[in-house]
Design an enzyme around this catalytic site. Structure first.
Site, short mmCIF file in Angstrom:
data_model
loop_
_atom_site.label_atom_id
_atom_site.label_comp_id
_atom_site.label_asym_id
_atom_site.label_seq_id
_atom_site.Cartn_x
_atom_site.Cartn_y
_atom_site.Cartn_z
N ASP A 1 42.48 54.84 37.87
CA ASP A 1 41.37 54.15 37.22
C ASP A 1 41.08 54.78 35.85
OD1 ASP A 1 39.24 52.32 37.24
OD2 ASP A 1 37.87 53.70 38.27
N ASP B 1 42.86 52.79 29.65
CA ASP B 1 41.57 52.37 29.09
C ASP B 1 41.53 52.68 27.60
OD1 ASP B 1 39.00 51.95 28.29
OD2 ASP B 1 38.05 53.15 29.86
N HIS C 1 28.90 50.44 34.99
CA HIS C 1 29.33 51.50 35.91
C HIS C 1 28.12 52.29 36.41
CE1 HIS C 1 33.16 51.20 33.48
NE2 HIS C 1 33.58 51.05 34.72
N GLY C 2 28.19 52.71 37.65
CA GLY C 2 27.15 53.61 38.17
C GLY C 2 25.83 52.94 38.47
N HIS D 1 34.59 45.55 37.12
CA HIS D 1 34.19 46.94 37.30
C HIS D 1 32.69 46.97 37.57
CE1 HIS D 1 37.78 49.29 35.64
NE2 HIS D 1 38.18 48.02 35.72
N GLY E 1 31.20 47.14 40.56
CA GLY E 1 30.93 46.22 41.67
C GLY E 1 29.71 46.59 42.50
N THR E 2 29.34 47.87 42.50
CA THR E 2 28.18 48.30 43.28
C THR E 2 26.91 47.58 42.82
OG1 THR E 2 29.16 50.47 43.68
CG2 THR E 2 26.77 50.33 43.94
ZN LIG Z 1 35.45 51.01 35.64
#
Ligand SMILES: [Zn+2]
Length: 280
Positions: A80, A102, A178-179, A207, A209-210
């Site tokens: 990742d 990335d 993210h996060g 990205h 997904g949480t």
């Molecule tokens: Zn990511």
């Protein structure tokens, strides 16, 4: 045998988005794959470069191979968010079957140039490549992935990027972060529809997904999202469980018993999320 991301996309076309779960420590890994087995779903296990260095590329690859063979499941090992071309080459040589370069913090020209180096290298070894256009904000693996605020993916940039790099998958910035675990993201579905309609030969990746509500997640998958990353929820849940068990432990309590509840929670999350990613 581990499969490439591209193989998993082909096998699951029209069936589901594939869950890509960040393994944060080796203890989690069997539970993650057992979750996939229980649901009879494919799984992508991904590592940040930091986790890969912590556990070791060779140990990750051999553990994955052993577990995949033992359980008879379809799985891919993916790197990742990696900004180092050299480290990606090491991961490919070690046996990773998919990698993400990335270059989202670079200008488009540079991002294309570097991503192409990775796709050329990966192609000769039947390894898949994910790229990123636009910037998905927030922190990952305790590090800020992008310093400035996130910006949506510009469709024209994404089309050119895919054409010129020949990536198998592309991470798009459509409003996730993210996060994110305290609130839910506002997804730009108009942008997703446009990207999805014009990028049919490449897997779109979500990205962060949480931070997506179940309803939005179902819509994202229905709109053509092919890979969904889940990292924060696993880390957060593991900490919650071990906070509970370790606080009441004595020096003679078996560590195994302190970790089992956390491992079981990880398995449940993999099952729950993978079920959510299935197309109705
Ligand atoms: Zn990511």
């Amino acid at each position: 045998m581990l499969k490439s991301l591209d193989q998993l996309f082909k096998e699951n076309e029209g069936k589901r988005a594939i869950g890509s779960f960040n393994v944060h420590c080796l203890e989690m890994l069997p539970a993650m794959l057992e979750g996939a087995k229980e649901l009879d779903a494919p799984i992508i296990i991904q590592t940040s470069p930091g986790t890969a260095e912590y556990i070791g590329l060779d140990l990750l690859v051999s553990s994955m191979n052993t577990l995949v063979e033992r359980l008879g499941i379809s799985a891919c090992l993916h790197m990742d968010h990696c900004k180092s071309i050299e480290f990606l080459k090491e991961a490919i040589d070690a046996g990773y079957t998919s990698v993400m370069y990335d270059g989202s913090s670079l200008d488009l020209e540079e991002n294309i140039k570097n991503t192409r180096i990775v796709t050329n290298y990966a192609r000769s070894k039947q390894v898949s490549v994910e790229g990123e256009v636009g910037t998905i904000g927030g922190a990952e693996d305790g590090l800020v992935v992008v310093a400035e605020d996130a910006s949506y993916t510009h469709p024209e940039d994404a089309y050119r990027f895919v054409r010129e790099t020949k990536v198998d998958a592309i991470a798009v910035a459509i409003g996730t972060t993210h996060g994110q675990y305290k609130s839910k993201a506002k997804i730009n579905f108009n942008l997703l529809t446009e990207l999805s309609a014009n990028l049919q030969d490449v897997g779109l990746v979500l990205h962060g997904g949480t931070g997506v509500s179940d309803e939005d997640m179902r819509n994202c998958v229905a709109q053509g999202m092919k890979k969904v990353n889940v990292g924060t929820e696993l880390n957060k849940s593991y900490i919650e469980e071990v906070n509970g068990t370790f606080s009441s432990a004595t020096p003679l309590t078996s560590l195994r018993k302190l970790l089992l509840p956390a491992n079981n929670r990880i398995k449940d999350i993999v099952i729950e999320k993978s079920r959510l990613f299935q197309l109705m």
